[in-house]
Design a protein around this motif. Structure first.
Motif, PDB file in Angstrom:
ATOM      1  N   UNK A  30      14.735  -6.488  -3.277  1.00 32.36           N
ATOM      2  CA  UNK A  30      15.025  -7.331  -1.959  1.00 32.36           C
ATOM      3  C   UNK A  30      13.389  -7.131  -1.341  1.00 32.36           C
ATOM      4  N   UNK A  31      13.413  -7.724   0.227  1.00 34.77           N
ATOM      5  CA  UNK A  31      12.044  -7.998   0.451  1.00 34.77           C
ATOM      6  C   UNK A  31      11.768  -6.958   2.006  1.00 34.77           C
ATOM      7  N   UNK A  32      10.800  -6.571   1.878  1.00 37.70           N
ATOM      8  CA  UNK A  32      10.640  -5.855   3.209  1.00 37.70           C
ATOM      9  C   UNK A  32       9.230  -6.164   4.237  1.00 37.70           C
ATOM     10  N   UNK A  33       9.825  -7.092   5.235  1.00 44.02           N
ATOM     11  CA  UNK A  33       8.172  -7.343   5.730  1.00 44.02           C
ATOM     12  C   UNK A  33       7.103  -5.770   6.093  1.00 44.02           C
ATOM     13  N   UNK A  34       6.225  -5.939   5.534  1.00 41.93           N
ATOM     14  CA  UNK A  34       4.856  -4.858   5.828  1.00 41.93           C
ATOM     15  C   UNK A  34       4.304  -5.233   7.281  1.00 41.93           C
ATOM     16  N   UNK A  35       3.765  -6.471   7.467  1.00 40.55           N
ATOM     17  CA  UNK A  35       2.950  -5.979   8.707  1.00 40.55           C
ATOM     18  C   UNK A  35       2.342  -8.118   9.093  1.00 40.55           C
ATOM     19  N   UNK A  36       0.945  -7.648   9.638  1.00 41.25           N
ATOM     20  CA  UNK A  36       0.251  -9.058  10.146  1.00 41.25           C
ATOM     21  C   UNK A  36      -1.216  -8.535   9.393  1.00 41.25           C
ATOM     22  N   UNK A  37      -1.920  -8.989   8.483  1.00 39.62           N
ATOM     23  CA  UNK A  37      -3.639  -8.564   9.619  1.00 39.62           C
ATOM     24  C   UNK A  37      -4.407  -9.293   9.126  1.00 39.62           C
ATOM     25  N   UNK A  38      -5.597  -8.971   9.288  1.00 40.58           N
ATOM     26  CA  UNK A  38      -6.211 -10.622   8.937  1.00 40.58           C
ATOM     27  C   UNK A  38      -7.195 -10.446   8.025  1.00 40.58           C
ATOM     28  N   UNK A  39      -7.689 -11.477   7.615  1.00 41.94           N
ATOM     29  CA  UNK A  39      -8.845 -11.955   6.153  1.00 41.94           C
ATOM     30  C   UNK A  39      -8.891 -10.173   5.900  1.00 41.94           C
ATOM     31  N   UNK A  40     -10.067 -10.059   6.316  1.00 45.53           N
ATOM     32  CA  UNK A  40     -10.362  -8.947   6.134  1.00 45.53           C
ATOM     33  C   UNK A  40      -9.271  -7.849   5.973  1.00 45.53           C
ATOM     34  N   UNK A  41      -8.437  -7.338   6.174  1.00 44.67           N
ATOM     35  CA  UNK A  41      -7.645  -6.445   6.062  1.00 44.67           C
ATOM     36  C   UNK A  41      -6.554  -6.819   4.916  1.00 44.67           C
ATOM     37  N   UNK A  42      -6.412  -8.086   4.498  1.00 41.99           N
ATOM     38  CA  UNK A  42      -5.760  -8.497   3.707  1.00 41.99           C
ATOM     39  C   UNK A  42      -6.165  -8.084   2.125  1.00 41.99           C
ATOM     40  N   UNK A  43      -7.774  -7.853   2.255  1.00 44.14           N
ATOM     41  CA  UNK A  43      -8.339  -8.133   1.226  1.00 44.14           C
ATOM     42  C   UNK A  43      -8.093  -6.190   0.800  1.00 44.14           C
ATOM     43  N   UNK A  44      -8.562  -5.708   1.980  1.00 41.00           N
ATOM     44  CA  UNK A  44      -8.286  -4.059   1.716  1.00 41.00           C
ATOM     45  C   UNK A  44      -6.696  -3.772   1.335  1.00 41.00           C
ATOM     46  N   UNK A  45      -5.900  -4.526   1.785  1.00 40.49           N
ATOM     47  CA  UNK A  45      -4.495  -4.162   1.450  1.00 40.49           C
ATOM     48  C   UNK A  45      -4.105  -4.215  -0.209  1.00 40.49           C
ATOM     49  N   UNK A  46      -4.607  -5.313  -0.392  1.00 33.82           N
ATOM     50  CA  UNK A  46      -4.586  -6.068  -2.155  1.00 33.82           C
ATOM     51  C   UNK A  46      -5.429  -4.882  -3.171  1.00 33.82           C
ATOM     52  N   UNK A  47      -6.890  -4.705  -2.541  1.00 28.36           N
ATOM     53  CA  UNK A  47      -7.540  -3.949  -3.887  1.00 28.36           C
ATOM     54  C   UNK A  47      -7.229  -2.894  -3.260  1.00 28.36           C
ATOM     55  N   UNK A  48      -5.950  -2.196  -2.649  1.00 29.29           N
ATOM     56  CA  UNK A  48      -5.324  -1.007  -2.513  1.00 29.29           C
ATOM     57  C   UNK A  48      -4.350  -1.387  -3.141  1.00 29.29           C
ATOM     58  N   UNK A  49      -3.669  -1.289  -3.412  1.00 31.94           N
ATOM     59  CA  UNK A  49      -2.218  -2.694  -3.973  1.00 31.94           C
ATOM     60  C   UNK A  49      -2.395  -2.549  -5.734  1.00 31.94           C
ATOM     61  N   UNK A  50      -3.530  -2.877  -5.927  1.00 31.43           N
ATOM     62  CA  UNK A  50      -3.881  -3.288  -7.341  1.00 31.43           C
ATOM     63  C   UNK A  50      -4.645  -2.067  -8.032  1.00 31.43           C
ATOM     64  N   UNK A  51      -5.091  -0.960  -7.050  1.00 29.75           N
ATOM     65  CA  UNK A  51      -5.732   0.219  -7.600  1.00 29.75           C
ATOM     66  C   UNK A  51      -4.800   1.224  -7.880  1.00 29.75           C
ATOM     67  N   UNK A  52      -3.550   0.765  -6.810  1.00 26.70           N
ATOM     68  CA  UNK A  52      -1.702   2.254  -7.477  1.00 26.70           C
ATOM     69  C   UNK A  52      -0.941   0.744  -8.701  1.00 26.70           C
TER      70      UNK A  52
END
Length: 143
Positions: A30-52
């Protein structure tokens, strides 16, 4: 019956103002919406998900015309992907055709019963479009 957990698939609907993001569940059903971010927010989100260790793959909406031809936005997406791979070389990125995702997202939001004002809130369509991309991707892989 047992299920094997997998890493999540992240979907990105890139826009010059906002980036819509969706994620799969750990079973990739299943897919679930996360929301919208700007470029810096995307980097932070990806970094956190990669770390976990959550991300298995990132799919990015790739704007092609009805006949598969490229356009000005295709080049913008290519540069965005290059930048992401410089920042996160470990990401597995896949381009998926998005030529109808925003239109489909608008239809889904209209059918949801939400008021026109709520449906047109900035970012709601971007996040829903990422969810449409991811749903189609997951369905095509699970057939």
């Amino acid at each position: 019956m047992s299920f094997t957990l997998k890493k999540r698939v992240i979907a990105i609907d890139y826009g010059t103002k906002r980036i819509g993001v969706a994620k799969s569940d750990p079973l990739q059903l299943f897919a679930q919406p996360v929301g919208t971010v700007d470029r810096a927010g995307l980097s932070g989100m990806l970094e956190e998900m990669l770390r976990s260790d959550e991300i298995g793959r990132v799919i990015i909406g790739y704007p092609l015309g009805g006949n598969g031809e490229t356009n000005a936005m295709t080049g913008v997406i290519d540069r965005f992907i290059e930048d992401l791979l410089v920042e996160f070389p470990q990401l597995m990125i896949e381009r998926v055709d998005e030529h109808h995702s925003s239109k489909d997202a608008r239809k889904i939001l209209a059918a949801s019963g939400k008021s026109r004002k709520v449906r047109q809130e900035k970012g709601r369509i971007d996040s829903a479009a990422a969810c449409v991309l991811l749903t189609e991707y997951l369905e095509s892989r699970n057939r």
